[in-house]
Motif scaffolding. Structure first.
Motif, PDB file in Angstrom:
ATOM      1  N   ASN A 177      18.496  41.909  23.406  1.00 24.47           N
ATOM      2  CA  ASN A 177      19.611  41.279  22.712  1.00 24.47           C
ATOM      3  C   ASN A 177      19.562  39.794  23.063  1.00 24.47           C
ATOM      4  O   ASN A 177      20.051  39.384  24.103  1.00 24.47           O
ATOM      5  CB  ASN A 177      20.933  41.910  23.156  1.00 24.47           C
ATOM      6  N   ALA A 178      18.932  39.005  22.196  1.00 19.83           N
ATOM      7  CA  ALA A 178      18.748  37.583  22.458  1.00 19.83           C
ATOM      8  C   ALA A 178      19.691  36.754  21.595  1.00 19.83           C
ATOM      9  O   ALA A 178      19.923  37.065  20.429  1.00 19.83           O
ATOM     10  CB  ALA A 178      17.312  37.184  22.184  1.00 19.83           C
ATOM     11  N   SER A 179      20.224  35.714  22.209  1.00 21.44           N
ATOM     12  CA  SER A 179      21.072  34.758  21.490  1.00 21.44           C
ATOM     13  C   SER A 179      20.828  33.381  22.085  1.00 21.44           C
ATOM     14  O   SER A 179      20.039  33.232  23.017  1.00 21.44           O
ATOM     15  CB  SER A 179      22.547  35.169  21.595  1.00 21.44           C
ATOM     16  N   GLN A 180      21.493  32.379  21.537  1.00 21.59           N
ATOM     17  CA  GLN A 180      21.301  31.035  22.056  1.00 21.59           C
ATOM     18  C   GLN A 180      22.580  30.219  21.966  1.00 21.59           C
ATOM     19  O   GLN A 180      23.441  30.498  21.138  1.00 21.59           O
ATOM     20  CB  GLN A 180      20.153  30.325  21.359  1.00 21.59           C
ATOM     21  N   THR A 181      22.663  29.260  22.866  1.00 17.24           N
ATOM     22  CA  THR A 181      23.791  28.329  22.829  1.00 17.24           C
ATOM     23  C   THR A 181      23.538  27.344  21.686  1.00 17.24           C
ATOM     24  O   THR A 181      22.393  27.158  21.259  1.00 17.24           O
ATOM     25  CB  THR A 181      23.933  27.579  24.168  1.00 17.24           C
ATOM     26  N   PRO A 182      24.574  26.681  21.175  1.00 20.28           N
ATOM     27  CA  PRO A 182      24.387  25.793  20.029  1.00 20.28           C
ATOM     28  C   PRO A 182      23.653  24.494  20.383  1.00 20.28           C
ATOM     29  O   PRO A 182      23.880  23.905  21.439  1.00 20.28           O
ATOM     30  CB  PRO A 182      25.816  25.505  19.570  1.00 20.28           C
ATOM     31  N   PHE A 183      22.759  24.087  19.479  1.00 21.47           N
ATOM     32  CA  PHE A 183      22.106  22.793  19.575  1.00 21.47           C
ATOM     33  C   PHE A 183      23.102  21.703  19.189  1.00 21.47           C
ATOM     34  O   PHE A 183      23.993  21.928  18.371  1.00 21.47           O
ATOM     35  CB  PHE A 183      20.926  22.700  18.593  1.00 21.47           C
ATOM     36  N   GLY A 184      22.904  20.539  19.748  1.00 23.13           N
ATOM     37  CA  GLY A 184      23.670  19.375  19.310  1.00 23.13           C
ATOM     38  C   GLY A 184      24.973  19.147  20.035  1.00 23.13           C
ATOM     39  O   GLY A 184      25.788  18.330  19.598  1.00 23.13           O
ATOM     40  N   PHE A 185      25.182  19.857  21.132  1.00 23.95           N
ATOM     41  CA  PHE A 185      26.429  19.725  21.877  1.00 23.95           C
ATOM     42  C   PHE A 185      26.166  19.733  23.374  1.00 23.95           C
ATOM     43  O   PHE A 185      25.288  20.446  23.854  1.00 23.95           O
ATOM     44  CB  PHE A 185      27.380  20.900  21.559  1.00 23.95           C
ATOM     45  N   PHE A 186      26.939  18.948  24.086  1.00 18.92           N
ATOM     46  CA  PHE A 186      27.047  19.139  25.523  1.00 18.92           C
ATOM     47  C   PHE A 186      28.074  20.239  25.701  1.00 18.92           C
ATOM     48  O   PHE A 186      29.044  20.333  24.939  1.00 18.92           O
ATOM     49  CB  PHE A 186      27.509  17.856  26.225  1.00 18.92           C
ATOM     50  N   LEU A 187      27.859  21.074  26.687  1.00 21.89           N
ATOM     51  CA  LEU A 187      28.707  22.251  26.853  1.00 21.89           C
ATOM     52  C   LEU A 187      29.428  22.230  28.189  1.00 21.89           C
ATOM     53  O   LEU A 187      28.857  21.831  29.204  1.00 21.89           O
ATOM     54  CB  LEU A 187      27.853  23.525  26.781  1.00 21.89           C
ATOM     55  N   ASP A 188      30.659  22.708  28.175  1.00 22.84           N
ATOM     56  CA  ASP A 188      31.341  23.055  29.418  1.00 22.84           C
ATOM     57  C   ASP A 188      30.827  24.443  29.782  1.00 22.84           C
ATOM     58  O   ASP A 188      30.856  25.352  28.948  1.00 22.84           O
ATOM     59  CB  ASP A 188      32.863  23.120  29.226  1.00 22.84           C
ATOM     60  N   LEU A 189      30.334  24.587  31.010  1.00 21.53           N
ATOM     61  CA  LEU A 189      29.751  25.853  31.438  1.00 21.53           C
ATOM     62  C   LEU A 189      30.566  26.487  32.546  1.00 21.53           C
ATOM     63  O   LEU A 189      31.075  25.800  33.419  1.00 21.53           O
ATOM     64  CB  LEU A 189      28.322  25.638  31.964  1.00 21.53           C
ATOM     65  N   ASP A 190      30.657  27.805  32.495  1.00 24.59           N
ATOM     66  CA  ASP A 190      31.275  28.588  33.559  1.00 24.59           C
ATOM     67  C   ASP A 190      30.293  29.718  33.847  1.00 24.59           C
ATOM     68  O   ASP A 190      30.045  30.574  32.995  1.00 24.59           O
ATOM     69  CB  ASP A 190      32.627  29.135  33.100  1.00 24.59           C
ATOM     70  N   MET A 191      29.720  29.693  35.061  1.00 26.07           N
ATOM     71  CA  MET A 191      28.605  30.577  35.352  1.00 26.07           C
ATOM     72  C   MET A 191      28.803  31.260  36.699  1.00 26.07           C
ATOM     73  O   MET A 191      29.164  30.621  37.671  1.00 26.07           O
ATOM     74  CB  MET A 191      27.341  29.699  35.381  1.00 26.07           C
TER      75      MET A 191
END
Length: 146
Positions: free
Chosen positions: A118-132
């Motif tokens: 099950n593969a997905s990706q974060t959006p291109f073109g944005f800086f992201l706030d991450l919670d990991m």
């Protein structure tokens, strides 16, 4: 290509700042309403991927196969089928074009999904706030120079 992979119990993101023009963004998202501005993943492999200029000189298919095989290996070691691709242009001074990176991500995602991941990706073109949330054991963090 440089890859830093984490096994994450939880990985959430929210778009924070757009770093492409609206016209550039439409190259990747003809329907900008389809952009997933926030999402959360659990028990997944989160791959921070730097596609380098040298990768464009090679065959896209060979790069996609190399990346997919590496991610599947890490996923098996961490007993998960969920893989999240994240473009991260901070692992090397060398950068591939956005178009090549996008094509590589799309091809890799397709290969992984066809292989029962099950593969997905974060959006291109944005800086992201991450919670990991990433646990501390040996195979939870894997570096690759592919």
């Amino acid at each position: 290509m440089k890859v830093l992979v984490f096994y994450t119990k939880r990985f959430a993101y929210k778009t924070a700042e757009q770093n492409l023009t609206d016209e550039e963004l439409k190259v990747f998202y003809p329907d900008t309403a389809a952009i997933k501005h926030q999402d959360e993943h659990k028990d997944c492999i989160t791959a921070f991927i730097q596609v380098e200029a040298e990768d464009e000189e090679r065959d896209l298919k060979s790069r996609e196969k190399k990346l997919a095989n590496h991610l599947k290996w890490v996923a098996r070691k961490n007993n998960t089928n969920d893989i999240l691709l994240h473009s991260f242009a901070h692992l090397s001074a060398s950068k591939a074009s956005l178009q090549f990176t996008s094509r590589l991500f799309d091809a890799t995602k397709k290969r992984l999904n066809n292989g029962d991941y099950n593969a997905s990706q974060t959006p291109f073109g944005f800086f992201l706030d991450l919670d990991m949330e990433a646990p501390g054991f040996s195979m939870a963090r894997v570096w690759g120079d592919l």
